[in-house]
Design a protein around this motif. Structure first.
Motif, PDB file in Angstrom:
ATOM      1  N   LYS A  98       0.817  -1.234   0.000  1.00 53.14           N
ATOM      2  CA  LYS A  98       0.000   0.000   0.000  1.00 53.14           C
ATOM      3  C   LYS A  98       0.847   1.278   0.000  1.00 53.14           C
ATOM      4  N   ASN A  99       2.092   1.182   0.396  1.00 54.31           N
ATOM      5  CA  ASN A  99       2.888   2.419   0.465  1.00 54.31           C
ATOM      6  C   ASN A  99       3.404   2.898  -0.900  1.00 54.31           C
ATOM      7  N   TYR A 100       2.908   2.303  -1.983  1.00 51.56           N
ATOM      8  CA  TYR A 100       3.458   2.641  -3.306  1.00 51.56           C
ATOM      9  C   TYR A 100       3.209   4.088  -3.720  1.00 51.56           C
ATOM     10  N   VAL A 101       2.158   4.714  -3.172  1.00 50.15           N
ATOM     11  CA  VAL A 101       1.848   6.084  -3.592  1.00 50.15           C
ATOM     12  C   VAL A 101       3.025   7.014  -3.258  1.00 50.15           C
ATOM     13  N   GLU A 102       3.609   6.771  -2.099  1.00 50.31           N
ATOM     14  CA  GLU A 102       4.758   7.578  -1.675  1.00 50.31           C
ATOM     15  C   GLU A 102       6.090   6.982  -2.121  1.00 50.31           C
ATOM     16  N   LEU A 103       6.112   5.655  -2.151  1.00 54.61           N
ATOM     17  CA  LEU A 103       7.391   4.971  -2.352  1.00 54.61           C
ATOM     18  C   LEU A 103       7.394   4.289  -3.715  1.00 54.61           C
ATOM     19  N   ASN A 104       7.999   4.932  -4.694  1.00 51.20           N
ATOM     20  CA  ASN A 104       8.046   4.322  -6.030  1.00 51.20           C
ATOM     21  C   ASN A 104       9.237   4.853  -6.827  1.00 51.20           C
ATOM     22  N   VAL A 105       9.547   4.152  -7.883  1.00 52.13           N
ATOM     23  CA  VAL A 105      10.734   4.473  -8.690  1.00 52.13           C
ATOM     24  C   VAL A 105      10.671   5.898  -9.237  1.00 52.13           C
ATOM     25  N   GLU A 106       9.505   6.248  -9.772  1.00 49.46           N
ATOM     26  CA  GLU A 106       9.403   7.564 -10.400  1.00 49.46           C
ATOM     27  C   GLU A 106       9.758   8.671  -9.406  1.00 49.46           C
ATOM     28  N   LYS A 107       9.162   8.574  -8.227  1.00 50.64           N
ATOM     29  CA  LYS A 107       9.436   9.594  -7.182  1.00 50.64           C
ATOM     30  C   LYS A 107      10.905   9.570  -6.786  1.00 50.64           C
ATOM     31  N   ASP A 108      11.437   8.374  -6.600  1.00 50.59           N
ATOM     32  CA  ASP A 108      12.802   8.254  -6.102  1.00 50.59           C
ATOM     33  C   ASP A 108      13.807   8.834  -7.100  1.00 50.59           C
ATOM     34  N   MET A 109      13.526   8.612  -8.375  1.00 48.37           N
ATOM     35  CA  MET A 109      14.478   9.079  -9.375  1.00 48.37           C
ATOM     36  C   MET A 109      14.467  10.593  -9.514  1.00 48.37           C
ATOM     37  N   GLN A 110      13.376  11.212  -9.057  1.00 44.38           N
ATOM     38  CA  GLN A 110      13.309  12.672  -9.172  1.00 44.38           C
ATOM     39  C   GLN A 110      14.134  13.392  -8.107  1.00 44.38           C
ATOM     40  N   ARG A 111      14.458  12.693  -7.039  1.00 42.42           N
ATOM     41  CA  ARG A 111      15.153  13.357  -5.925  1.00 42.42           C
ATOM     42  C   ARG A 111      16.641  13.078  -5.947  1.00 42.42           C
ATOM     43  N   GLU A 112      17.417  14.096  -5.738  1.00 41.10           N
ATOM     44  CA  GLU A 112      18.876  13.934  -5.703  1.00 41.10           C
ATOM     45  C   GLU A 112      19.343  13.137  -4.483  1.00 41.10           C
ATOM     46  N   ASP A 113      18.567  13.247  -3.375  1.00 43.77           N
ATOM     47  CA  ASP A 113      18.996  12.582  -2.140  1.00 43.77           C
ATOM     48  C   ASP A 113      18.270  11.256  -1.914  1.00 43.77           C
ATOM     49  N   SER A 114      17.766  10.655  -2.990  1.00 43.87           N
ATOM     50  CA  SER A 114      16.972   9.430  -2.819  1.00 43.87           C
ATOM     51  C   SER A 114      17.857   8.201  -2.637  1.00 43.87           C
TER      52      SER A 114
END
Ligand code: GLC
Length: 536
Positions: A428-444
């Motif tokens: 269920k945590n996919y809304v916050e935790l996903n590849v697309e979001k992670d790749m957008q952040r420099e500190d991911s």
């Protein structure tokens, strides 16, 4: 030690059924893996390990093979595989496959033939035994069942299975069988694959003494039996030695001393191994035991063979949930654990989703679980009269389903994994935790993995360097050195939820990677730092 491509490589494990679905059947597929190869490349991995996709009734998610030469419908076709292999190679990625030759499915032609009766020409491809005083030959358990013996009414004998009833063990004493396996291995190597991850490979030889064991729950009697090294040396001579390939053996129940026998370069068996001292002995983090295991393996294999580093895979709960903190320190602890596997001696393995810090799952009902190991154990314990909920809770932390939920690509329907109904619920945590979001952040977490992999690639000391544990008895901090000629690395990890002062001098070093934004000399919870010094 001798330099080779695989010692320098980082392996990315693809559990394809949970990776990316392109045909909407709810299962990932080979075409999905092909489409995501650029993603794996961008991460920086060198080798893709694919879990079994051969024809299979899928009782144990592909580890019950009915035809070694075909591709199961759920995964796609042989043409899909060939295309995937070709494109991987074009991108500079190697591909290794799972080799499952301790057992087959009970639907394999060999077993169907073997089962026909005592006179079947394939009878001896499997392990059959007469009843002893009307019962199974002994009290041995299997991984997934209360007994490793299954009664066959038709022929009046039992057959042996280290795993489920539907996974009869092959009889490696049979030379014809062994040569059938070698032929099959050549088939895949000739197609161009780059090696194998070998499923429970140290189980091939069986114990000759069939007497009862004292503790049937300690399954070590299933493994490392006399004859195993002869089989592996024969396999090397017949097949592996003729190809430029890598092999990693799944080798449960070994200490460094026994492990060295499998990977000692002089012995010509396997290249490297997964031992299970961490996974089996540390249900949760245990710093002193972890350090001891690392030191012992380093000493045990030094100058002889190569280790592998992993903290999770498709059988073991996601590392950030099991050994980190998947709540307020999820990002920091995911990066700290990555630092460990990429800087300790041995090849690092990344299990899909680990690179964005994916977490384990807890389902409310046994119906939501799919793992045959967990389901069978649940039924066995409930049958004994134990409370259902208590049994469920006791099995949740280590259920293999923790790591098998679909890959979380984005915040769209079913995490972008499928257009259909996923074979297993998405976390269920996919809304916050996903590849697309992670790749957008420099500190991911993803960006940190990229930097870590690049650092290892450009510094031989992190691959071939000597290892020295500087604080063997500290329960919170893990501090060690890797050094090679003039290069020296100092790795400082605070594997705890408290802050601690930096315990060793760092003034002569440069800080080259850090998982938190902290300039003080007080280490924050789960802080990881890598320092480097070049001696003139
Ligand atoms: C290995 C596999 C596991 C499988 C078992 C039987 O441990 O990793 O998933 O169930 O072997 O093949």
């Amino acid at each position: 030690m001798k330099r080779t491509w695989w010692k320098e490589a980082v392996v990315y494990q693809v559990y394809w059924r949970s990776f990316f679905d392109t045909d909407g059947d709810g299962y990932g597929d080979l075409e999905g893996v092909r489409q995501k190869l650029p993603y794996i490349k961008e991460l920086g991995a060198d080798v893709v390990w694919l879990n079994p996709f051969y024809v299979s009734p899928d009782k144990d998610n592909g580890y019950d093979i009915a035809d070694y030469y075909g591709v199961m419908d759920r995964a796609g076709t042989m043409a899909d595989f060939e295309r995937l292999l070709k494109e991987a190679h074009a991108l500079g990625l190697k591909v290794i496959l799972d080799l499952v030759v301790n057992h087959t499915s009970n639907q394999h032609q060999w077993f169907l033939e073997s089962k026909k009766g005592k006179d079947s020409p394939k009878r001896d491809y499997y392990i059959w035994h007469d009843p002893v005083q009307g019962k199974a030959p002994n009290n041995w358990r299997s991984y997934f069942e209360p007994s490793c013996w299954e009664w066959d009414k038709h022929s009046g004998q039992y057959y042996y299975h280290s795993f489920a009833v539907e996974q009869p063990d092959l009889n490696w004493e049979n030379k014809e069988l062994r040569h059938e396996i070698y032929k099959m291995m050549r088939f895949w190597l000739d197609k161009g694959i780059d090696g194998f991850r070998m499923d429970v490979i140290n189980l091939l030889a069986k114990r000759k003494d069939l007497s009862d064991v004292e503790d049937p729950y300690n399954l070590s009697y299933l493994a490392n039996n006399p004859g195993i090294h002869e089989y592996l040396q024969e396999m090397h001579e017949e097949v592996l030695g003729n190809y430029n390939c890598m092999t990693v053996g799944e080798i449960p129940f070994v200490t460094p001393k026994e492990g060295a026998l499998y990977v000692d370069e002089e012995r010509q068996e396997l290249n490297t191994l997964f031992h299970f001292q961490i996974a089996d002995e540390m249900p949760t983090w245990d710093m002193l035991r972890f350090k001891e295991i690392q030191r012992e393996w380093y000493e045990g294999l030094k100058g002889r063979g190569w280790n592998s580093q992993f903290l999770n895979n498709h059988d073991h709960t996601r590392q950030v949930t099991r050994y980190g903190n998947d709540r307020e320190h999820r990002v920091a602890s995911a990066k700290l654990l990555a630092t460990l596997t990429h800087t300790l001696p041995g090849m690092p393995y990344i299990y899909q989703g680990e690179e964005i810090g994916m977490t384990g799952v807890t389902f409310d009902s046994i119906e939501d679980y799919q793992d045959i190991a967990m389901k069978n154990r649940y039924a066995e314990e409930v049958d004994k009269g134990r409370n259902e909920n208590e049994v469920l809770v006791s099995l949740q932390l280590l259920s293999r389903d923790n790591s098998r939920t679909p890959m979380q690509w984005n915040d769209k329907k079913e995490a972008g994994f499928t257009q259909g109904i996923p074979w297993m619920s998405v976390n269920k945590n996919y809304v916050e935790l996903n590849v697309e979001k992670d790749m957008q952040r420099e500190d991911s977490v993803f960006r940190y993995y990229q930097r870590l992999i690049q650092l290892r690639k450009s510094n031989e000391a992190l691959v071939y360097g000597d290892f020295k544990d500087l604080l063997p008895s500290d329960e919170s901090l893990h501090v060690y050195e890797r050094s090679l000629r003039e290069e020296q690395f100092l790795i400082i990890l605070n594997h705890s939820e408290d802050s601690h002062p930096i315990p060793v001098p760092t003034a002569s070093f440069d800080l080259v990677l850090q998982n938190l934004n902290n300039e003080t000399s007080q280490l924050q919870p789960y802080e990881a730092r890598i320092y480097k010094k070049t001696i003139e």
